[in-house]
Each structure stands twice: as structure tokens, then as C-alpha cells.
Design an enzyme around this catalytic site. Sequence first.
Site, short mmCIF file in Angstrom:
data_model
loop_
_atom_site.label_atom_id
_atom_site.label_comp_id
_atom_site.label_asym_id
_atom_site.label_seq_id
_atom_site.Cartn_x
_atom_site.Cartn_y
_atom_site.Cartn_z
N ASP A 180 -1.64 10.29 17.61
CA ASP A 180 -1.09 11.64 17.56
C ASP A 180 -1.95 12.60 18.38
O ASP A 180 -1.45 13.33 19.24
CB ASP A 180 -0.99 12.11 16.10
N LYS B 262 0.82 -1.21 0.00
CA LYS B 262 0.00 0.00 0.00
C LYS B 262 0.85 1.26 0.00
O LYS B 262 0.36 2.34 -0.29
CB LYS B 262 -0.88 0.02 1.25
N GLU B 263 2.11 1.11 0.41
CA GLU B 263 3.00 2.27 0.50
C GLU B 263 4.23 1.98 -0.35
O GLU B 263 5.23 1.45 0.17
CB GLU B 263 3.37 2.51 1.97
N LYS C 99 1.06 2.30 14.82
CA LYS C 99 2.08 3.32 14.59
C LYS C 99 2.71 3.79 15.91
O LYS C 99 3.92 4.03 15.98
CB LYS C 99 1.46 4.50 13.85
N ASP D 43 5.13 10.77 8.30
CA ASP D 43 4.53 9.59 7.69
C ASP D 43 5.36 9.24 6.46
O ASP D 43 6.05 10.10 5.92
CB ASP D 43 3.09 9.89 7.25
N ASP E 77 7.32 -1.48 9.61
CA ASP E 77 6.46 -2.46 10.28
C ASP E 77 6.15 -3.64 9.38
O ASP E 77 5.63 -4.65 9.83
CB ASP E 77 5.15 -1.79 10.72
#
Length: 767
Positions: free
Chosen positions: A478, A109-110, A269, A293, A139
Site C-alpha cells: 500500500d 486467522k480470519e 496481498k 481488508d 487467497d
Amino acid sequence: MENHDLPLHLCHANNFSIIINKFHAFFHCIALAFLVYYRTSFLFQETRPAPIIPWLLVFASELLLSFIWFIGRAYHWNPVYRTVFPERLPDDDKLPAIDVFICTADPEKEPTFEVMNTVLSAMALDYPPEQLHVYLSDDGGSPKTLHGMREAYKFAKWWLPFCRSYGIKTRCPLIYFSAPEYQDGSNYVDSDQFMADKLKIKEKYDMFKECLKSSKEDGEYWGNKRDHPSIIEVIQDTSSETLQEDHTNLPLLVYVSREKRLSHSHHFKAGALNVLLRASGVISNSPYILGLDCDMYCVDPSSARQAMCFHLDRKISASLAYVQFPQKFHDVGEHDIYDGQLRSAYGMIWYGMDGLTGPVLSGTGYYLKRESLYGHFAQEGADLLELKNSFGSSNLFIKSIRQNIVDGGNLSSTVLQEAKVLASSAYESNTEWGEKVGICIYEHKDDNLTNCLSTKHDVISTCFLCQVGFLYQSVAEDFFTGFILHCKGWKSTYLTPSRPQFLGSSTTNLNDLLIQGIRWSSGLIEVGISRFCPLIYGSLRMSFLQSLCYGELALFPLFYCLPLWCFATVPQLCLLNGISLYPEVSSPFFMIFAFIFLSALLKHLQEVLSTGGSIETWRNEQRLWMIKSVTSHLYGSLDAIMKTLGLRQASFQPTNKVLDEEQAKIYRMGKLDFQTSPMFLVPMVFVIILNATCLVGGITRTVFVGNWDKMLVQILLPIYILIINHAIVEGIITRKDKGRVSPSVTRISTVFVNLLFLGSLLSTVFK
Ligand SMILES: O=c1ccn([C@@H]2O[C@H](COP(=O)(O)OP(=O)(O)O[C@H]3O[C@H](CO)[C@@H](O)[C@H](O)[C@H]3O)[C@@H](O)[C@H]2O)c(=O)[nH]1
Ligand SMILES: [Mn+2]
């Protein structure tokens, strides 16, 4: 050159908008008071003209919306804007070190190439390279990412000297090379040497890209996201290429993949960030942290120096926890139909909070003081046992808490071995990393409870100082971590330079937007309905207005979804059944309702226009408000309630950052993309069909009965809903492309509408 007389930053208020906001709030409040009077007096009438249940539902919804609107006024109390003067900072050798934390979780996805662009842009920040250390947390535990890091390091050896010698302003290679020729902010565009160097760098860049994009297909290369050992690798120079500059001029680059086991919860995260906090603590231990990010490119290199204008200002630095930059996005389309720019947060609310105690910690683009995450332990006084109870057993790490930065990083094998232990999944067991806010005191201070806790104040302060690191209680880690920092008395500032410092990727399709929306709503509501509810927990520990701001943010998804579901259905069903819920046109209270409605809409319009938006922006935001309220806010709130009751486990699905060309085309045309899960689409279509049917049925009925006067508001309401959401109507009826509403969804929604009609019919028959 340091100049002690001149300020490093300035703060301005926009008095004109503050006055407008206060005037508006005053008149709107008076109108709301009349509304409450009108509704309450109905309850005490002897013969009521309408059934009580719909009336109560509408009243309750009006109260909820009024309440959330009211506490949201705190944002408008004192918005401020800041300017900085980085040229007044001390010399480079006096600048404090920074550790950059970048998190990635899933190479599918990234995409690795994009993540490496973030890494490269962070390495290229305009900051002394020996004072900059870049850590990537993976991760996904993926060899693909590790390979990407090695390649990125090789390319950095070309890219960084190029950026430095030509003063390149766009330091993310991907953005730099996709911008039109000559728009790269360099003064050297006419120089042949520059063009030749640029060509050479472009060649290296293409090779680098090629190398990352042509991936091997076997599964191992992608890694196992849920089960893998910890790997820590300091990326080194292994090639023998000759370079323009010595590679010691590159910041330290470290790959960290924490251990993940199915048997351990890893806290998404926040868990990854805590591992980075510990591992970097023994390696470089910089006093400041830049959080990013994986898709957040540092396009402009000056953010670090700009942030230091606050952190190095002696007047505020002692209590300053973080400097937050806005999230901006490189892929927001011209129409911005999904409010990708998050206008109300970054264009309004954060400024408002900055004028109080400071903006919310926003997950990315912040410069945070490491010490603020260590609770009171960073100061002197705690004994070794207490430290071990809180931070775990690593002596090296505990030493780092009070030690200054290790110049250039400590890379001995003992340190790297220790870093691996600090990244193991069992390390946090029985420690205070991420949790136990407020309860730990009863656990290990039990023996001498009476001695050390003499007053109530002691109990509170000792309690909430216990936990360390990024907090685990909410998937909006956050938001919650920043909130607790503010509760502890820390402050933050918001800086929005005209040239964006960071550019990320926004969600450009409805499905991704709403999935992300569920996570955010759920994370916020988790805080809102817990004992940390800002309206109670916060109001005892921070300024009242600041606690209202946090309260609004932590509760708005719940406070929007209930009323909006009610306003989308109850008045419409009543219209169909000839039940009037609003004052008739001739009544003076009609004016009150009309005023409230128009005043809310016009105020929203004024805010949009004054923050650089257009009427289209306003329409988009109104539409999204309705769409999200009936879908993601609802599901997110339910998710949070179920988690609180222990019926559901927390989850964090990373947002998809892979662009689908076909969907991108629909997005660029400014059309909503209805290729979404039926879980989102059915409620939306349901509301539209219900409103359209009730409008037609209601008007027909009113024509026969002739009570226009009584039914006017209920006729106007569905008209307004249908106008704002005409894109959904089009999606159902006229659109033929892939992004239309599929007929099967329309059929299912129609069945639900009919069931509701049947229900309302039966309830009138058996009344
Ligand atoms: O188990 C996980 C899950 C996510 N991430 C990373 O967290 C970041 C944010 O995730 P993303 O999927 O991009 O979520 P967004 O909703 O876009 O992120 C916003 O919302 C999050 C809270 O829900 C914040 O953490 C982010 O900083 C904020 O940008 C990404 O870099 C991920 O790789 C991890 O490292 N581990
Ligand atoms: Mn994101």
C-alpha cells in the site's frame, strides 16, 4: 440535486498549531546545532577525557535521531482538515460505479463470519446498488469462505432492505447487533413495526451466524492456502424465500480465488489485488475501487458518497488518485496500551501530508481511481503489442482498459471464463503487473531507443510509467503503490468524518503487534534502502516536503533501532565504568542537552494532548517506541537488508484476527501481555536488567568517587528508561499471572547481560 455553485468539499488549516510547530522546530534546531558543535569540538581536542568509541557511538546515534526528527518536520508544515457536502452530489443515476475489493487469506486467522460481516457491510453502503459491485478475494482458496459468501448473500436479502427502509446507520450486522439496544441510530425505535422487523432480522442473523460458526472439521473444507486452482463465482440467489424487496436491488457479489501454485510466487496481498483488478475489469469495470481488508467493516454507509465529493469535483478530479479514510478499530481498549489507534499516523502525519500532496495509501478504507493503476496506458496512444506486453494477453481485459463500465456487470460465461484465465498464476509472466518500475524501457523499446528518447526527461517519464497495478517490491504494498502514484504526479486526500466510516480489528496482544511491526518495518525499509528511496527518487518527482514525509516513513524503523539500542546500552555501561559521555552540570552545554530532551518529550506530549490523547497515551507511546525499536524495528530492518541482498525471501503472515479470551482479559486490564516469542522478550528484558544493574552499580561508584556532576545525565537516562518501562520490571518481578515474564526468559537475559559485562571488562583490561 446538483448545485454547480456550491463546493462539494472544503479544506481548513489549523494556523495556531502550525505556528507552534514552526516555533518549536526553530528552537529545537538551534539546540541541535549546539549539540553537534559540542560533540564535534570534542573530536578535535588533544587530550580527550573519554574513550573515543562510546563517544562516537553516542554522537552517531544523536545525529541519526536528529536527522529523522528533522525530516519529520515536513508533516507539521501545513496540516489540513476537510469537510464534505454529499448532499450537493449529482443525482444517483449520475454517480460513477464502484468495485469493492475485499481480501482474505486464511480462514483460520480470519474467521469467516467476521469476513462476511465486512462483505455485508460493503454491500449495504449507501450507494445505488446497480453501481456497486463487491468482490472478495480468497487467497485461502477455502470452500468455507465460498460457503460463507452464499450464506451472506442470502442474509443480505434481508439485511439490506431492513437497513434501507429504516435508515440504519450501523451497517455491519455484527456491530449493529452487539451495540446496546436503541443505540443503532435509527429514528424508528418507538415503532412496533420496526421492533417486529428487527426481531425477525435478528433471528435471520442468528441463523446465519450459527450456519457459519458450526464448521465441518475435515481439512478440505478449510482449503489449501498454497496450492489451488482459480475459482470465480458470481453469487446467485438459489433459495426460494419470498422477500420484502426484489433481489435485483442487491449489489453484484463475486467470489474470486486466484490460482496459487507452489512453483509461482504469488506476491501476497498485492498479487491478490491485481487479480481482482483484472477480473473485475472484465466483469464490471467500475472507474472507482474501494479497497478493504477482510476485517474492515463499513460501519457507516456514507463513505462512498463522501469520497465522491472529491472524485467528482472537476477542479481536482483529473489528478486525484485516491481518497483515504483513517483506519479505526472497534476493539481498542480503554487504555490502548498497544497504540491500536495508530495515533501518530492517522491523527497527525496523514493530515500533514494532506496539506502537501496527500496521505499515504493505507491498504484499506480508500477510494481509488482505477485508471491511476493503469499507468499511461489508460490514455490513448499505446499500440496493441505494447498493451499486451504490459497487461498480458487477454484481449477482453485490454478492451476494458479504455471501455466504460459495464452496467450491472457482464456475467456471460465467456466473460467468467476469461476472468478465470486472468486469475491464473501464469497470467502475469512476462508482463508488467506489479513490477519492473523503471527498467522495462530498456527491454522492449530497445530498437527505437534513440528515436523516441531524445531527452533525459523522456527517459525518466517513460521509465516510471511502465508498471501497472499494485506493486510487488515491498510487503508494504500500500505504502509503495501510493508513493509511486505520487511520484507520477497523482494526488490524494484524507477525510476523517467525526463518525468513523470503517472499523477494523487492531492487534490486542504484544506478540501480534510486534510480528505485524516486523512486516511493516521490513516493507518500509525495503523501500527506504532501495533505489526508490523517497529522499532521492521522490525528491526529483514530487514536492520536496512530500518527499521528506515519505523519506521519514520509509526510514524511521532503521533510524530508531540503531540509536535506541545504543542509548539503551552504551551510556549505561560507561556509567558503570565511570566514563562520562555528557557535559557536566556546571557546563553551559548541560543546558543544551536538558533542553533537547525536555523539548522532545514536551512536544510529543503536546501532540498527544492536542489529538485527543492523555498522559497515559503519551507514556504508552514512549514505551512502545522503546519496545519496538529494540525488537520489531530491528528485526524488520534486518529482514529488509537481507531481502535486498538476496539472502531471504519475502513473506506476509496475515495478522491474527481471532480473539483469545484470556489474552483479551489481560489486554482490557491495561497490562502488557508478555506471552510473546523469546525473540521479542529477551531483548526487552535484557535492556531492563542491564539498565537496572548499571544504575545500581553506577550510583554506588559515583558515591565513592563523588563525580555526580559528570555522571548525572548517565544516571538520569536509565532512571527514565526504567520509569517508562516499569511494566516490564513488574512483569519480571511482581506479576504472577499468565502474562508475566517467564523466569526462563529472565535467566537467559541475565546471561546475556553478564556476557556483555564481561566483554566490557575485558575491553578495559586490554586497552
Ligand atoms: O497473501 C496475502 C496476505 C494477506 N492478505 C490480506 O491482506 C489484508 C491485510 O492483512 P493483515 O494481516 O490484516 O495485515 P495488517 O498488518 O493488519 O494490514 C496492514 O498492512 C498491510 C501491509 O503490510 C496492508 O496491506 C493492510 O491494508 C494494512 O491494513 C488482509 O485482509 C489479508 O487477508 C491477502 O489477501 N493475501
Ligand atoms: Mn489487519
